[in-house]
Design an enzyme around this catalytic site. Structure first.
Site, PDB file in Angstrom:
ATOM      1  N   ASP A  79      -3.771  -8.028   3.021  1.00  0.00           N
ATOM      2  CA  ASP A  79      -3.687  -6.756   3.944  1.00  0.00           C
ATOM      3  C   ASP A  79      -4.713  -6.948   4.976  1.00  0.00           C
ATOM      4  O   ASP A  79      -5.648  -7.786   4.910  1.00  0.00           O
ATOM      5  CB  ASP A  79      -3.973  -5.700   2.912  1.00  0.00           C
ATOM      6  CG  ASP A  79      -5.292  -5.824   2.306  1.00  0.00           C
ATOM      7  OD1 ASP A  79      -5.712  -6.612   1.686  1.00  0.00           O
ATOM      8  OD2 ASP A  79      -5.866  -4.615   2.430  1.00  0.00           O
ATOM      9  N   GLU A 172      -6.787  -5.450  -0.544  1.00  0.00           N
ATOM     10  CA  GLU A 172      -8.179  -5.924  -0.765  1.00  0.00           C
ATOM     11  C   GLU A 172      -9.338  -5.150   0.160  1.00  0.00           C
ATOM     12  O   GLU A 172     -10.028  -4.434  -0.354  1.00  0.00           O
ATOM     13  CB  GLU A 172      -8.539  -7.268  -0.490  1.00  0.00           C
ATOM     14  CG  GLU A 172      -9.983  -7.728  -0.884  1.00  0.00           C
ATOM     15  CD  GLU A 172     -10.982  -7.712   0.135  1.00  0.00           C
ATOM     16  OE1 GLU A 172     -12.042  -7.771  -0.003  1.00  0.00           O
ATOM     17  OE2 GLU A 172     -10.616  -7.089   1.572  1.00  0.00           O
TER      18      GLU A 172
HETATM   19 ZN    ZN Z   1     -11.207  -9.700   3.651  1.00  0.00          ZN
END
Ligand code: ZN
Length: 405
Positions: A79, A172
């Site tokens: 992401d 993340e």
């Molecule tokens: Zn990163």
């Protein structure tokens, strides 16, 4: 495929995560990249390729040697940050960088005076965005490096190595990347996230982190007749804040200096709430910071003669160094691998948390390595492709050194 083409291909896929979404993954479009990676891993000959329902991608390169060595994993996140658009990324390649300011578009220029690290990049190849989006090197540079290293190992089966695992995670950037990571299925002795800046940096430390909610209870009375009766929670809140050292704020701290950071204040005369985050690499100093919140609470409650202040502390995550300090081999392989490419390694403390920290505490020791990316989460994001190429070599050197150990 050349390394730069691999990175360009990945950054063009929009994978922005969304902190306000409750689905897993937070955005469906992360599957677009996950599916592509799944296909690429299968077609390059990686074994046991899995794309699970939560958008985690795993793969295995089985050991090709007889002896028992460490199994090692390499992890990156798919992401991109919710802070800046990752849609329709239009990467600009600068070959053989000349050391001058880089014009991203007619209104935006990446100035060397703002980002002096570019002075060290003369002669390197650099990838930037056109300034309307972030680049997405965070962390597609990590993905590209891992994919490239995997392809190299599979194309060169004569290189002896132990079991190698690959893991790509969603979400993340919104702090959920490690949540559903299958550590057991991954089955590694240790791993490395490739999610950093300069390629010679090893990060084995992150913050200890807590949040504090301070509730202040006032007594509200009509201001026209409140003499010696009103207790204004807003004023008490300001008093509380004034007891915290102003030099221990994020804007005045760096490196291994901790801070208390007020993130929100809301309220009225009867009830005011202060929200803080508390950070320090050093556990003892971290505990002292928490203690100070408690002391202020106690002092003010005594001063005002009743329970006017209530402090609630929640510990969020811990410094992975607590675990990694007892596993020196994990850091040593990385140090040697960086030395092997003729660079001097540098240890750094992350001023934040990482998925690796969470994985480390859940049983998978996981420091972070650099990729050559920088200026993350905004329009000035870049990837130094010369360093990214070195990151691939660092991975391969770790693999070789672990195989030889
Ligand atoms: Zn990163």
């Amino acid at each position: 495929m050349e390394l730069k083409d691999r990175l360009i291909k990945y950054v063009k896929i929009d994978t922005q995560s969304d902190p306000n979404s409750e689905t897993i993954p937070s955005t469906k479009k992360q599957f677009d990249l996950a599916k592509l990676l799944q296909e690429e891993l299968i077609s390059m000959g990686v074994s046991d390729v899995i794309l699970d329902e939560h958008c985690y991608v795993y793969g295995t390169i089985p050991s090709n040697i007889d002896k028992d060595v460490f199994s090692v994993g390499f992890i990156a996140h798919m992401d991109t940050s919710p802070d800046y658009s990752g849609k329709d990324v239009n990467p600009i390649l600068i070959s053989n960088y000349d050391g001058k300011d880089i014009e991203l578009n007619s209104e935006m220029t990446l100035k060397v005076s703002d980002f002096p690290q570019f002075k060290n990049y003369i002669g390197n190849d650099i990838l930037v965005s056109d300034g309307t989006t972030l680049l997405g090197a965070d962390d597609k540079a990590g993905i590209a490096a891992i994919m490239h290293a995997a392809k190299y190992l599979l194309d060169n089966p004569d290189i002896p190595h132990g079991k190698i695992k690959i893991g790509f995670t969603p979400d993340e950037e919104i702090g959920r990347g490690a949540e559903l990571f299958d550590i057991k299925g991954f089955g590694c002795d240790f791993a490395y996230t490739l999610d950093g800046d300069e390629v010679n940096i090893i990060a084995d430390e992150n913050f200890n982190a807590a949040s504090a909610i301070v509730n202040i209870y006032g007594t509200s009375i009509h201001p026209g007749s409140s003499k010696n009766k009103m207790v204004n929670a807003i004023n008490l809140a300001m008093e509380f804040h004034s007891y915290l050292p102003s030099f221990k704020r994020p804007e005045h701290t760096e490196k291994r200096e901790g801070f208390n950071h007020i993130t929100e204040i809301e309220g009225d005369v009867s009830n005011t709430k202060l929200s803080y985050i508390i950070r320090n690499h050093d556990k003892e100093l971290f505990m002292k910071q928490i203690e100070l919140f408690k002391e202020i609470e106690e002092f003010m409650n005594k001063k005002y003669g009743s329970k006017r202040v209530s402090v609630e502390i929640k510990e969020n995550y811990e410094n992975m160094y607590e675990i990694l300090k007892d596993k020196p081999e994990v850091i040593d392989f990385a140090k040697l691998a960086i030395n092997d490419i003729g660079l001097e390694y540098k240890m750094e403390s992350i001023r934040g948390g990482t998925d690796g920290a969470r994985l480390t505490f859940d049983g998978l020791p996981c420091p972070n390595l650099g990729t050559g990316g920088g200026n993350f989460h905004g329009p000035y994001e870049y990837c130094n492709l010369t360093q990214l190429d070195q990151a691939v070599k660092v991975i391969l050197n770790i693999v070789r050194r672990v195989g030889e150990a």
